[in-house]
Design an enzyme around this catalytic site. Structure first.
Site, PDB file in Angstrom:
ATOM      1  N   SER A   1      37.982  50.054  50.199  1.00 26.36           N
ATOM      2  CA  SER A   1      39.295  50.276  50.942  1.00 26.36           C
ATOM      3  C   SER A   1      39.287  51.847  50.827  1.00 26.36           C
ATOM      4  CB  SER A   1      40.268  49.869  50.225  1.00 26.36           C
ATOM      5  OG  SER A   1      40.549  48.462  50.479  1.00 26.36           O
TER       6      SER A   1
ATOM      7  N   ASP B   1      44.957  45.792  51.676  1.00 27.34           N
ATOM      8  CA  ASP B   1      44.507  46.719  51.253  1.00 27.34           C
ATOM      9  C   ASP B   1      45.487  48.020  51.029  1.00 27.34           C
ATOM     10  OD1 ASP B   1      42.215  45.358  51.395  1.00 27.34           O
ATOM     11  OD2 ASP B   1      41.275  46.605  52.917  1.00 27.34           O
TER      12      ASP B   1
HETATM   13  C1  GAF Z   1      39.585  43.886  54.710  1.00 29.11           C
HETATM   14  C2  GAF Z   1      40.850  44.018  55.313  1.00 29.11           C
HETATM   15  F1  GAF Z   1      41.152  45.227  55.622  1.00 29.11           F
HETATM   16  C3  GAF Z   1      42.007  43.225  54.563  1.00 29.11           C
HETATM   17  O1  GAF Z   1      43.223  43.144  55.135  1.00 29.11           O
HETATM   18  C4  GAF Z   1      41.483  41.822  54.052  1.00 29.11           C
HETATM   19  O2  GAF Z   1      41.518  40.760  55.101  1.00 29.11           O
HETATM   20  C5  GAF Z   1      40.159  41.766  53.562  1.00 29.11           C
HETATM   21  O3  GAF Z   1      39.010  42.575  54.344  1.00 29.11           O
HETATM   22  C6  GAF Z   1      39.595  40.361  53.340  1.00 29.11           C
HETATM   23  O4  GAF Z   1      40.251  39.771  52.400  1.00 29.11           O
HETATM   24  O5  GAF Z   1      39.594  44.522  53.410  1.00 29.11           O
END
Ligand code: GAF
Length: 389
Positions: free
Chosen positions: A132, A178
């Protein structure tokens, strides 16, 4: 996974002084995250359980006249400037600075009088590792602008705004996990988030106290077609919810799963739905065990989550499967890929005194398959976005 908060903050200050020839008015930090369990459930209105990492993105900032923003990146050495024209419509600023412009755009769209600002960014959240880094950048910029402008935007409303920046300005169709993790997490806790109501519960996750460790293993796998595949999974889930006549897959209870699967037209859609419905339940089961202090017992749920992502949701790649298998064979209590998939990181829950053994086993398994050497680092739950000074 040790961080050097002062070092990253110092680097942000140095970058700021170099670019603008003055000292910043303040510094704000936001962390990366791992997701303990609950993958691809967020955009299905379901449940997730991430925790923040001690790795952080730091933004040094100072106000400048309203209507202009300048941001420099320590990583790329670039400085990007934009004005109100570039934030009246999404997409006018591209590349890494789009995350910054997107936050300004989303704040303005929500009616906030966003202060102009000079910003400098430094980070030790690795890019492209599924930890992230984009949400960390959005959150660090957002908290800086909210503070500098004295904006009325409580922390529990900030994730949705940062998500809008990512969805609509940058154009990535991600869920709310995230941004929620990097803004709302607390040290020593995992964040149990209901992605429909955005209600959170901070679940104590004391690894040291339990004699355990979570290893974060960077699979080093290149993100193959990750953006398109992510969007395809999301579209498939939304189509399935429409076929099942429910608002979201969260509304399919585990007891109704077989009936729901029987109503779906093809095997691929059935697998996608089965992953989401069973994954939501695994989050709830994990939370119940953690509330009860049974940290070791969550291991099999983590491993089951990985199998579901591999076999039903089809988002793993050989590197992450190899890391999970090697960690389990070396005695990990549970292991799974974390994040959006197609590469990124694996997390393994291990007895603290087995960390080296598990790390060595994963590295050896990678060498056997001629994969690049993975990095293996222990992680403890850290705080969310905050002002440093
Ligand atoms: C990525 C996305 F940004 C999140 O929103 C989530 O969907 C994740 O993948 C999977 O769980 O990090």
């Amino acid at each position: 996974m040790t961080n050097h908060p002062d070092e990253v903050a110092d680097r942000a200050t140095t970058c700021f002084q170099h670019a603008y020839g003055q000292a910043p008015a303040g510094r704000w930090a936001a962390p990366g995250r791992v997701n303990l369990i609950g993958e691809h459930t967020d955009y299905n209105d379901g449940f997730v359980l991430p925790f923040a990492l001690p790795l952080r993105t730091v933004v040094a900032a100072t106000p400048q006249p309203t209507g202009s923003w300048t941001v420099c990146s320590e990583l790329t050495g670039e400085t990007v400037s934009f004005g109100t024209d570039e934030v009246t419509r999404p997409g006018r600023v591209t590349g890494w600075a789009a995350y910054v412009a997107g936050v300004v755009w989303a704040l303005r769209e929500a009616g906030h009088p966003v202060p102009g600002a000079r910003l400098a960014v430094a980070s030790d959240v690795p890019l492209g590792a599924g930890l992230s880094s984009s949400a960390a950048l959005e959150a660090a910029v957002l908290t800086a602008l909210v503070d500098l402008g004295g904006l009325e935007l409580p922390a529990d409303q900030q994730p949705r705004l940062a998500q809008r920046a990512e969805n609509q300005y940058v154009g990535a169709p991600t869920g709310i996990m995230d941004q929620s993790a990097v803004i709302r997490c607390r040290a020593g806790h995992a964040l149990f988030l209901d992605c429909r109501t955005e209600r959170v519960e901070h679940i104590p996750f004391d690894l040291d106290g339990a004699g355990l460790a979570v290893l974060v293993i960077d699979s080093r796998a290149p993100h193959r077609h990750a953006d398109g595949e992510y969007a395809a999974r999301r579209a498939s889930c939304e189509k399935a919810a429409a076929l099942l006549d429910v608002p979201a897959l969260r509304d399919v209870p585990p007891t109704g799963l077989d009936d729901a699967l029987a109503r779906l037209p093809d095997d691929e859609t059935r697998r996608r739905v089965r992953h989401v419905v069973t994954e939501d339940q695994r989050v709830l089961d994990t939370v119940a065990l953690l509330r009860d202090g049974q940290v070791r017992q969550i291991g099999p749920l983590l491993t089951a989550s990985h199998a579901s992502m591999r076999d039903d949701f089809a988002i793993t790649v050989p590197e992450v499967d190899t890391a999970v298998e090697a960690a389990l064979a070396a005695g990990a209590l549970g292991a799974r890929m974390t994040g959006g998939g197609f590469g990124g990181c694996v997390l393994a829950l291990v007895e603290a005194d087995q960390s080296d053994r598990v790390g060595t086993a994963v590295t050896a398994a990678y060498a056997n398959r001629a994969f690049p050497t993975p990095t293996v680092t222990p992680a403890t739950p850290a705080p969310g976005a905050t002002r440093l000074d």
